[in-house]
Motif scaffolding. Structure first.
Motif, PDB file in Angstrom:
ATOM      1  N   PHE A   2       0.832  -1.202   0.000  1.00  0.00           N
ATOM      2  CA  PHE A   2       0.000   0.000   0.000  1.00  0.00           C
ATOM      3  C   PHE A   2       0.867   1.254   0.000  1.00  0.00           C
ATOM      4  CE2 PHE A   2      -2.252   3.300   2.415  1.00  0.00           C
ATOM      5  CZ  PHE A   2      -3.309   3.505   1.558  1.00  0.00           C
ATOM      6  N   LEU A   3       1.896   1.300   0.851  1.00  0.00           N
ATOM      7  CA  LEU A   3       2.780   2.466   0.901  1.00  0.00           C
ATOM      8  C   LEU A   3       3.534   2.659  -0.412  1.00  0.00           C
ATOM      9  CD1 LEU A   3       4.199   2.180   4.514  1.00  0.00           C
ATOM     10  CD2 LEU A   3       2.528   3.814   3.653  1.00  0.00           C
ATOM     11  N   LEU A   4       3.971   1.564  -1.012  1.00  0.00           N
ATOM     12  CA  LEU A   4       4.660   1.660  -2.296  1.00  0.00           C
ATOM     13  C   LEU A   4       3.710   2.163  -3.385  1.00  0.00           C
ATOM     14  CD1 LEU A   4       7.488   1.087  -3.416  1.00  0.00           C
ATOM     15  CD2 LEU A   4       6.616  -1.104  -4.192  1.00  0.00           C
ATOM     16  N   ALA A   5       2.456   1.726  -3.336  1.00  0.00           N
ATOM     17  CA  ALA A   5       1.475   2.196  -4.312  1.00  0.00           C
ATOM     18  C   ALA A   5       1.192   3.686  -4.133  1.00  0.00           C
ATOM     19  CB  ALA A   5       0.188   1.391  -4.181  1.00  0.00           C
ATOM     20  N   VAL A   6       1.119   4.152  -2.893  1.00  0.00           N
ATOM     21  CA  VAL A   6       0.889   5.581  -2.649  1.00  0.00           C
ATOM     22  C   VAL A   6       2.076   6.406  -3.134  1.00  0.00           C
ATOM     23  CG1 VAL A   6       0.648   7.294  -0.812  1.00  0.00           C
ATOM     24  CG2 VAL A   6      -0.731   5.230  -0.764  1.00  0.00           C
ATOM     25  N   ILE A   7       3.283   5.925  -2.870  1.00  0.00           N
ATOM     26  CA  ILE A   7       4.481   6.635  -3.352  1.00  0.00           C
ATOM     27  C   ILE A   7       4.479   6.681  -4.878  1.00  0.00           C
ATOM     28  CG2 ILE A   7       6.994   6.494  -3.503  1.00  0.00           C
ATOM     29  CD1 ILE A   7       6.941   5.357  -0.647  1.00  0.00           C
ATOM     30  N   PHE A   8       4.099   5.565  -5.522  1.00  0.00           N
ATOM     31  CA  PHE A   8       4.030   5.545  -6.983  1.00  0.00           C
ATOM     32  C   PHE A   8       3.028   6.576  -7.486  1.00  0.00           C
ATOM     33  CE2 PHE A   8       1.735   4.014 -10.718  1.00  0.00           C
ATOM     34  CZ  PHE A   8       2.766   4.054 -11.642  1.00  0.00           C
ATOM     35  N   LEU A   9       1.865   6.647  -6.848  1.00  0.00           N
ATOM     36  CA  LEU A   9       0.849   7.607  -7.296  1.00  0.00           C
ATOM     37  C   LEU A   9       1.326   9.048  -7.143  1.00  0.00           C
ATOM     38  CD1 LEU A   9      -2.459   6.031  -5.998  1.00  0.00           C
ATOM     39  CD2 LEU A   9      -1.706   6.272  -8.348  1.00  0.00           C
ATOM     40  N   VAL A  10       2.002   9.336  -6.040  1.00  0.00           N
ATOM     41  CA  VAL A  10       2.502  10.700  -5.828  1.00  0.00           C
ATOM     42  C   VAL A  10       3.515  11.072  -6.900  1.00  0.00           C
ATOM     43  CG1 VAL A  10       3.885  12.123  -4.273  1.00  0.00           C
ATOM     44  CG2 VAL A  10       2.020  10.759  -3.363  1.00  0.00           C
ATOM     45  N   PHE A  11       4.470  10.193  -7.163  1.00  0.00           N
ATOM     46  CA  PHE A  11       5.477  10.503  -8.182  1.00  0.00           C
ATOM     47  C   PHE A  11       4.861  10.487  -9.590  1.00  0.00           C
ATOM     48  CE2 PHE A  11       8.538   9.539  -4.812  1.00  0.00           C
ATOM     49  CZ  PHE A  11       9.335  10.663  -4.955  1.00  0.00           C
ATOM     50  N   ASP A  12       3.842   9.683  -9.796  1.00  0.00           N
ATOM     51  CA  ASP A  12       3.159   9.661 -11.089  1.00  0.00           C
ATOM     52  C   ASP A  12       2.453  10.994 -11.341  1.00  0.00           C
ATOM     53  OD1 ASP A  12       2.559   8.255 -13.434  1.00  0.00           O
ATOM     54  OD2 ASP A  12       0.545   7.817 -12.694  1.00  0.00           O
TER      55      ASP A  12
ATOM     56  N   LEU B 131      11.592  25.123 -13.054  1.00  0.00           N
ATOM     57  CA  LEU B 131      11.739  23.715 -13.393  1.00  0.00           C
ATOM     58  C   LEU B 131      12.809  23.047 -12.534  1.00  0.00           C
ATOM     59  CD1 LEU B 131      10.932  21.378 -15.283  1.00  0.00           C
ATOM     60  CD2 LEU B 131      12.768  22.125 -16.782  1.00  0.00           C
ATOM     61  N   PHE B 132      13.958  23.703 -12.367  1.00  0.00           N
ATOM     62  CA  PHE B 132      15.021  23.114 -11.549  1.00  0.00           C
ATOM     63  C   PHE B 132      14.624  23.031 -10.085  1.00  0.00           C
ATOM     64  CE2 PHE B 132      18.185  24.301 -14.975  1.00  0.00           C
ATOM     65  CZ  PHE B 132      18.352  22.985 -15.383  1.00  0.00           C
ATOM     66  N   LEU B 133      13.890  24.017  -9.581  1.00  0.00           N
ATOM     67  CA  LEU B 133      13.415  23.970  -8.203  1.00  0.00           C
ATOM     68  C   LEU B 133      12.451  22.800  -8.007  1.00  0.00           C
ATOM     69  CD1 LEU B 133      13.440  25.389  -5.443  1.00  0.00           C
ATOM     70  CD2 LEU B 133      11.482  26.710  -6.228  1.00  0.00           C
ATOM     71  N   PHE B 134      11.540  22.608  -8.951  1.00  0.00           N
ATOM     72  CA  PHE B 134      10.598  21.497  -8.868  1.00  0.00           C
ATOM     73  C   PHE B 134      11.332  20.160  -8.952  1.00  0.00           C
ATOM     74  CE2 PHE B 134       7.361  18.621 -10.707  1.00  0.00           C
ATOM     75  CZ  PHE B 134       6.405  18.743  -9.712  1.00  0.00           C
ATOM     76  N   LEU B 135      12.298  20.049  -9.851  1.00  0.00           N
ATOM     77  CA  LEU B 135      13.049  18.800  -9.979  1.00  0.00           C
ATOM     78  C   LEU B 135      13.910  18.524  -8.744  1.00  0.00           C
ATOM     79  CD1 LEU B 135      14.096  18.876 -13.729  1.00  0.00           C
ATOM     80  CD2 LEU B 135      12.401  17.414 -12.639  1.00  0.00           C
TER      81      LEU B 135
ATOM     82  N   LEU C 154      14.860  15.368  -3.911  1.00  0.00           N
ATOM     83  CA  LEU C 154      14.995  15.280  -2.454  1.00  0.00           C
ATOM     84  C   LEU C 154      13.951  14.328  -1.858  1.00  0.00           C
ATOM     85  CD1 LEU C 154      15.744  18.986  -1.473  1.00  0.00           C
ATOM     86  CD2 LEU C 154      17.319  17.047  -1.438  1.00  0.00           C
ATOM     87  N   GLY C 155      12.742  14.355  -2.393  1.00  0.00           N
ATOM     88  CA  GLY C 155      11.713  13.416  -1.932  1.00  0.00           C
ATOM     89  C   GLY C 155      12.084  11.979  -2.245  1.00  0.00           C
ATOM     90  N   LEU C 156      12.636  11.742  -3.423  1.00  0.00           N
ATOM     91  CA  LEU C 156      13.065  10.398  -3.796  1.00  0.00           C
ATOM     92  C   LEU C 156      14.213   9.919  -2.917  1.00  0.00           C
ATOM     93  CD1 LEU C 156      12.863   8.005  -5.758  1.00  0.00           C
ATOM     94  CD2 LEU C 156      14.511   9.192  -7.204  1.00  0.00           C
TER      95      LEU C 156
ATOM     96  N   HIS D 288      16.323   6.522   1.463  1.00  0.00           N
ATOM     97  CA  HIS D 288      17.031   6.345   2.731  1.00  0.00           C
ATOM     98  C   HIS D 288      16.110   5.826   3.829  1.00  0.00           C
ATOM     99  CE1 HIS D 288      20.965   7.803   1.702  1.00  0.00           C
ATOM    100  NE2 HIS D 288      20.430   8.840   1.071  1.00  0.00           N
ATOM    101  N   GLU D 289      14.819   6.154   3.754  1.00  0.00           N
ATOM    102  CA  GLU D 289      13.859   5.663   4.741  1.00  0.00           C
ATOM    103  C   GLU D 289      13.598   4.175   4.557  1.00  0.00           C
ATOM    104  OE1 GLU D 289       9.557   6.670   4.558  1.00  0.00           O
ATOM    105  OE2 GLU D 289      10.099   7.935   6.279  1.00  0.00           O
TER     106      GLU D 289
END
Length: 117
Positions: free
Chosen positions: A58-68, A93-97, A102-104, A109-110
């Motif tokens: 479930f957590l992996l699916a939520v992370i996938f949806l957020v990055f998607d 664009l660079f700030l967003f990337l 950083l989120g990835l 690391h988590e």
């Protein structure tokens, strides 16, 4: 003034009536253990009817949806290049990337991206 107060009262009355009606319709009587148990041709079930749910999936699916969703936000970037000044576009664009990266890195690391514990 009278029209706005009438509109307000109607807009409060209709949702409250619908909410009350839905609560009255969906009211259930007392729960019975026999009715809530699974039925297999009159026999007691050999195993539980509920399959355990993987929280890691479930957590992996939520992370996938957020990055998607973030990738979908990046899709119109080539069109924005023509509509905005290049220096503002590149900074945004660079700030967003960088925020995405950083989120990835944080998720990596988590250990949220690892399937096995």
């Amino acid at each position: 003034m009278l029209l706005s107060s009438l509109s307000l009262s109607i807009s409060l009355l209709i949702p409250s009536l619908l909410l009350t009606l839905s609560l009255m319709i969906s009211f259930r009587s007392s729960s019975d253990q026999e009715k809530s148990s699974p039925y297999e041709c009159g026999f007691n079930p050999k195993s539980t009817a509920r399959i355990p749910f993987s929280l890691r999936f479930f957590l992996l699916a939520v992370i996938f949806l957020v990055f998607d969703i973030e990738i979908v936000i990046l899709m119109p970037c080539p069109l924005l290049l023509w509509a905005t000044p290049p220096h503002k576009f590149l900074v945004t664009l660079f700030l967003f990337l960088i925020i995405l990266l950083l989120g990835l890195i944080h998720e990596w690391h988590e250990g949220s991206l690892n399937w096995t514990p």
